[in-house]
Every structure is written in C-alpha cells, then in structure tokens.
Scaffold this motif. Structure first.
Motif, PDB file in Angstrom:
ATOM      1  N   VAL A 196      -6.879  -3.218   5.331  1.00 17.71           N
ATOM      2  CA  VAL A 196      -6.606  -3.981   4.130  1.00 17.71           C
ATOM      3  C   VAL A 196      -6.597  -5.641   4.144  1.00 17.71           C
ATOM      4  O   VAL A 196      -7.029  -6.348   3.471  1.00 17.71           O
ATOM      5  N   LYS A 220      -7.217   6.430   6.019  1.00 17.34           N
ATOM      6  CA  LYS A 220      -6.407   5.772   6.972  1.00 17.34           C
ATOM      7  C   LYS A 220      -7.409   4.594   7.339  1.00 17.34           C
ATOM      8  O   LYS A 220      -6.785   3.588   7.473  1.00 17.34           O
ATOM      9  N   ASN A 268      -7.280   2.009   4.687  1.00 19.14           N
ATOM     10  CA  ASN A 268      -5.844   1.154   4.786  1.00 19.14           C
ATOM     11  C   ASN A 268      -5.419   0.277   5.711  1.00 19.14           C
ATOM     12  O   ASN A 268      -5.087  -0.818   5.491  1.00 19.14           O
ATOM     13  N   PHE A 283      -0.327   3.501   5.171  1.00 20.81           N
ATOM     14  CA  PHE A 283       0.630   3.152   3.955  1.00 20.81           C
ATOM     15  C   PHE A 283       1.890   2.528   4.247  1.00 20.81           C
ATOM     16  O   PHE A 283       2.388   2.845   5.557  1.00 20.81           O
ATOM     17  N   VAL A 287       1.119  -1.164   0.060  1.00 24.44           N
ATOM     18  CA  VAL A 287       0.027  -0.065   0.046  1.00 24.44           C
ATOM     19  C   VAL A 287       1.003   1.383  -0.190  1.00 24.44           C
ATOM     20  O   VAL A 287       1.366   1.575   1.051  1.00 24.44           O
TER      21      VAL A 287
END
Length: 356
Positions: free
Chosen positions: A348, A342, A345, A55, A12
């Motif tokens: 995920v 956020k 992510n 990320f 990511v």
C-alpha cells in the motif's frame, strides 16, 4: 493520516469481526478447540489474521446476522430489515488487540437496512440528552487510547427518503426542493449535537461521521451541513466487478470530496461469490480468485487519489446471514483470496508514494 508517532498512516481495515460467527452448531467445536475464550480469539484469531493479511485496522465490528441480502441493495424498493449483532467490542477487547481501531455511535436508528427506522427529533432535549449519554458511555473509556482512529456515526443513514416511507417529522410532506432546504437545518442540528458531546468527552480523536450509502447517493445539503463538524467523509460503496463501475466509484467519491471539503475513507466495500454454505450468493465473480482480483482492481481505482485515506473491507468469517467472508464458516482462510490480497495490502505505501 498521521499516526501517534508522526508517521504516515493509510487505514486498511477489516469489518465485522464477531465471535458469534464461530458459535453456530456447525462450527462451535472449531471455537472450543481452537480458541475457547474471547481474548484468545482476539489475539490468535483476529489480530493474527489481520496482520498476516496486511490489514492494519479493526473496522466496524457489528455483523449482519439475519435478513435477505438478495434485496439489500434495493434501497428504493420494499423496506429492508437486516438484523445486526447487538454487542460490539469493549475497551478491554481493543486493549487486548493492541491495533488501530474505529468505533461507532448509533446516533439515530435510520439506517437504509433498517426496516423499522426511528427518526428522533434532533431539536428535542431528549435527543441532546441521548447524544450526551452515547458520548459519555462510549468515548470516555477510549479518550486516551493511542490506537483509536475515531468515531463513525450512523451506518448508511437515510438522508435520502427511506424505503419504508418514514422520515424526520420536519421533512414529511415537503416536495424535493423544500425537503432539501429543510434537510440542511435538520442535518446541521444532528451533527452539531452529537459532535459537541463527543468532543466534550474525547477531544483527541477524529470524528469520521456517518458511513454514507454511496450506492444510493448523498444529498449536497447534508455534505454542507457536516462540513463544520466532521473530519472525514466516510462512504460505503460496493462496486460491480467491471472497470466502469470502479471508475464511477472514483468519480462519485471525488465529487463528494469536493462538495464536503473532506478526505475520504471507504467505510465498507466488499464482494462475494457462491460458496459451499451459501451457493445462492451469486454475483459477476465466479470464484475466490476472482474476488481477489476484484479487490485489487477496486482499490487500485482510488488508491492514488490525494484525498483517499484508506478502506475497510467486508467481511471476516462467512456466516449464514451475510453469506461471505475472507474465512469460510469453519474458520479457514479462502487462500485464493487471501494470498493476492495480502500481497496487495503490504504494498500500500509503495502505491501511495506513486501519488507524487
């Protein structure tokens, strides 16, 4: 993918982390007061932000710095000339960051955004020597890194005819059928040459291949040529903010995955909306909250596909050239964007688990 400790890894990433975006006259004081040094910016800016927002990868770090983005997706129109920052991150920079990252080797200057492309003869000794230099210069210093994922090659290379009319010499004057046939030979030599040198200096990391222009298309002959040499199918793809466009992206990626026989990374994907500094960057998205919704829906269209390895988002700090980012030109996050992103992510792996 599998990380060095044997765990599952979905990349990511965030692209275009370039400190020059904070050194304009309008924001240089922000740089001086907040960071003052490259290492502090990397640790307390880039790394902190990426981790805060969920990320896990530092993507391609070069940044758009000039050009008319308004025509940048008209790859078949007038030649486009988008300037890029010339300096990427050093091995020492990535050591300071201590995060997963990717690197790029600019094997040919044949990008669709390059208004003055240079098509080197892939059969020449000069090209072989140049590829050996690239691998020696870049890969040698990263070969033992446990954070490096692998190497991208050219950013949206013109395997389809370039808008400028330039082409590989061996392909000039051929009709479409003859060009496609010869293109397989040219692409095979290209991939064979650069990958043999990468593996000589670094046998430990993935070869992520060209960052194909998914919006323009990928010739089947090139996908067949890359198969023996490249580990991952990497594709840039910018969708419109609607279900039909996202479904088209998924279907295109699935088809190219089948043709190439490789898992897929979306190497660049993004969206934009008018901002205070860039009111001309209009799209079908009205505001930052709409950007976040589009982010979630675009990635959701592919995240459960078994061939999908992850995505790298465009871009970090808004500048005058590109005109959009996750942070505004004064280094403040667009919270209406970052808060929902956020949350997405950081879920995920739960979403990926739903594949089974």
């Amino acid at each position: 993918m599998v990380d060095p400790d044997g765990g599952a890894f979905v990349t990511v990433g965030l692209n275009h982390a370039d400190e020059s975006n904070l050194k304009y006259p309008h924001n240089a004081d922000v740089w001086r007061k907040k960071y003052g040094s490259r290492e502090k910016w990397i640790r307390e800016g880039v790394v902190k932000d990426l981790k805060d927002w969920g990320f896990n990868t530092i993507g391609w770090t070069q940044e758009y710095i000039s050009g008319d983005w308004g025509v940048a997706l008209d790859w078949f129109g007038d030649p486009i000339d988008l300037g890029h920052s010339s300096t990427g991150w050093s091995a020492r920079d990535f050591e300071a960051a201590n995060m997963p990252y990717v690197l790029q080797l600019r094997v040919q200057e044949i990008e669709d955004w390059n208004g003055r492309p240079s098509f080197r003869d892939v059969y020449s000794n000069d090209f072989d020597v140049y590829c050996e230099y690239l691998a020696r210069n870049v890969c040698f210093d990263h070969a033992e890194s446990s954070n490096l994922i692998g190497y991208f090659l050219v950013d949206i290379p013109a395997w389809l005819p370039h808008a400028s009319g330039e082409d590989f010499e061996q392909l000039k004057g051929l009709d479409e059928a003859a060009r496609n046939e010869k293109l397989f030979d040219v692409a095979t030599k290209y991939y064979e040459t650069i990958t043999k040198h990468i593996k000589r200096y670094d046998p430990n990391h993935l070869i992520l291949g060209d960052r194909y222009n998914g919006n323009k298309g990928i010739p089947s002959s090139v996908l067949r040529a890359m198969n023996p040499f490249v580990d991952v199918l990497s594709v840039q793809y910018f969708t419109e903010p609607n279900e039909g466009s996202r479904r088209q992206m998924r279907d295109d990626l699935a088809r190219w995955h089948e043709e190439a026989g490789k898992p897929v990374i979306i190497a660049d994907i993004g969206n934009w909306t008018p901002t205070e500094m860039n009111p001309h960057r209009v799209s079908g998205i009205e505001d930052q909250r709409g950007r976040a919704q589009d982010y979630v829906e675009a990635i959701s269209a592919v995240i459960r596909e078994p061939w999908f390895l992850g995505w790298h988002w465009c871009a970090y700090v808004e500048n005058k050239g590109r005109g959009w980012g996750i942070k505004d030109p004064w280094d403040e996050p667009y919270r209406d964007f970052t808060d929902p992103v956020k949350e997405f992510n950081k879920s995920v792996y739960e979403r990926v688990d739903e594949r089974t």
